[in-house]
Design a protein around this motif. Structure first.
Motif, PDB file in Angstrom:
ATOM      1  N   VAL A  77      -9.028  -9.918   8.303  1.00 62.04           N
ATOM      2  CA  VAL A  77      -7.910 -10.499   9.051  1.00 62.04           C
ATOM      3  C   VAL A  77      -7.826 -12.005   8.802  1.00 62.04           C
ATOM      4  O   VAL A  77      -6.740 -12.538   8.539  1.00 62.04           O
ATOM      5  N   VAL A  78      -8.944 -12.698   8.867  1.00 60.25           N
ATOM      6  CA  VAL A  78      -8.944 -14.150   8.654  1.00 60.25           C
ATOM      7  C   VAL A  78      -8.498 -14.472   7.229  1.00 60.25           C
ATOM      8  O   VAL A  78      -7.682 -15.381   7.013  1.00 60.25           O
ATOM      9  N   GLU A  79      -8.994 -13.734   6.257  1.00 63.19           N
ATOM     10  CA  GLU A  79      -8.611 -13.978   4.864  1.00 63.19           C
ATOM     11  C   GLU A  79      -7.115 -13.730   4.652  1.00 63.19           C
ATOM     12  O   GLU A  79      -6.424 -14.529   4.021  1.00 63.19           O
ATOM     13  N   ALA A  80      -6.621 -12.616   5.176  1.00 61.77           N
ATOM     14  CA  ALA A  80      -5.188 -12.310   5.038  1.00 61.77           C
ATOM     15  C   ALA A  80      -4.342 -13.364   5.732  1.00 61.77           C
ATOM     16  O   ALA A  80      -3.348 -13.854   5.168  1.00 61.77           O
ATOM     17  N   ALA A  81      -4.724 -13.729   6.946  1.00 64.44           N
ATOM     18  CA  ALA A  81      -3.968 -14.744   7.691  1.00 64.44           C
ATOM     19  C   ALA A  81      -4.013 -16.080   6.959  1.00 64.44           C
ATOM     20  O   ALA A  81      -2.995 -16.779   6.868  1.00 64.44           O
ATOM     21  N   ASP A  82      -5.160 -16.430   6.434  1.00 65.59           N
ATOM     22  CA  ASP A  82      -5.297 -17.686   5.710  1.00 65.59           C
ATOM     23  C   ASP A  82      -4.322 -17.728   4.532  1.00 65.59           C
ATOM     24  O   ASP A  82      -3.589 -18.704   4.353  1.00 65.59           O
ATOM     25  N   GLN A  83      -4.319 -16.687   3.732  1.00 67.25           N
ATOM     26  CA  GLN A  83      -3.426 -16.657   2.570  1.00 67.25           C
ATOM     27  C   GLN A  83      -1.955 -16.738   2.993  1.00 67.25           C
ATOM     28  O   GLN A  83      -1.169 -17.479   2.394  1.00 67.25           O
ATOM     29  N   LEU A  84      -1.591 -15.976   4.009  1.00 68.87           N
ATOM     30  CA  LEU A  84      -0.202 -15.977   4.471  1.00 68.87           C
ATOM     31  C   LEU A  84       0.188 -17.304   5.102  1.00 68.87           C
ATOM     32  O   LEU A  84       1.256 -17.859   4.798  1.00 68.87           O
ATOM     33  N   PHE A  85      -0.656 -17.828   5.997  1.00 73.06           N
ATOM     34  CA  PHE A  85      -0.354 -19.100   6.662  1.00 73.06           C
ATOM     35  C   PHE A  85      -0.234 -20.223   5.639  1.00 73.06           C
ATOM     36  O   PHE A  85       0.653 -21.073   5.735  1.00 73.06           O
ATOM     37  N   TYR A  86      -1.145 -20.247   4.670  1.00 72.64           N
ATOM     38  CA  TYR A  86      -1.164 -21.325   3.679  1.00 72.64           C
ATOM     39  C   TYR A  86       0.074 -21.267   2.787  1.00 72.64           C
ATOM     40  O   TYR A  86       0.646 -22.295   2.445  1.00 72.64           O
TER      41      TYR A  86
END
Length: 186
Positions: free
Chosen positions: A11-20
């Motif tokens: 979840v953190v990795e996916a959110a990081d990629q999307l947010f960035y």
């Protein structure tokens, strides 16, 4: 079923990629769910709010930044060399195909007014970097004021590279840092 640790990482990795790539406010939790392959119910069990997820992403970014700076300066033999190696690290980062500026600055720009946790995390990260530079400047025998000047060069290079879309800001900031170091340590 995956355990909580792996689900949290996904979840953190996916959110990081999307947010960035898209910005925090532009990304809904459904997009995070789809990218992570974790149900919304599970995501909200791990992160009670989107704000909590943003904080987790920024903590991961802090760890990545610290590891990158450490690796980027590891080959330098002197404090002066380590200071200049920070700009070499920035240059390599700015050349990455997905470079989209500093995630901390981006999140602060989007959320600082309505998210005290983001404001706190960003300020802590920036203060930590300033302390790191201050330690190197002290080790090199430079004055305290030099640390703030060099940190501002690094921060400005990040913003300039993101807005201008060019990595040259790192080399320009490095050249300015060399002038400042030479003048202060002469």
């Amino acid at each position: 079923m995956i355990d909580d640790t792996l689900a949290r990482e996904r979840v953190v990795e996916a959110a990081d990629q999307l947010f960035y790539a898209q910005g925090v406010q532009a990304v809904g939790m459904d997009a995070v769910r789809a990218a992570a392959g974790v149900s919304l119910k599970r995501i909200y069990a791990l992160f009670p709010s989107k704000d909590a997820l943003v904080a987790a992403v920024l903590e991961q970014r802090r760890a990545q930044w610290n590891a990158g700076i450490a690796a980027g300066t590891a080959g330098a033999d002197t404090a002066r060399g380590k200071i200049l190696a920070v700009f070499d690290f920035l240059d390599a980062w700015f050349r990455e195909p997905d470079f989209n500026g500093c995630a901390f600055i981006n999140a602060y720009g989007e959320l600082h007014g309505g998210n005290p946790a983001v404001t706190r995390t960003v300020r802590e990260q920036k203060a930590s970097f300033q302390r790191y530079i201050a330690d190197l400047v002290r080790e090199a025998g430079g004055p305290e004021t030099l640390a703030a000047q060099i940190a501002i060069l690094a921060e400005g290079a990040q913003t300039t590279a993101a807005i201008a879309g060019t990595p040259e800001a790192a080399a320009q900031a490095r050249a300015a840092a060399e002038v400042l170091l030479d003048a202060a340590l002469a």
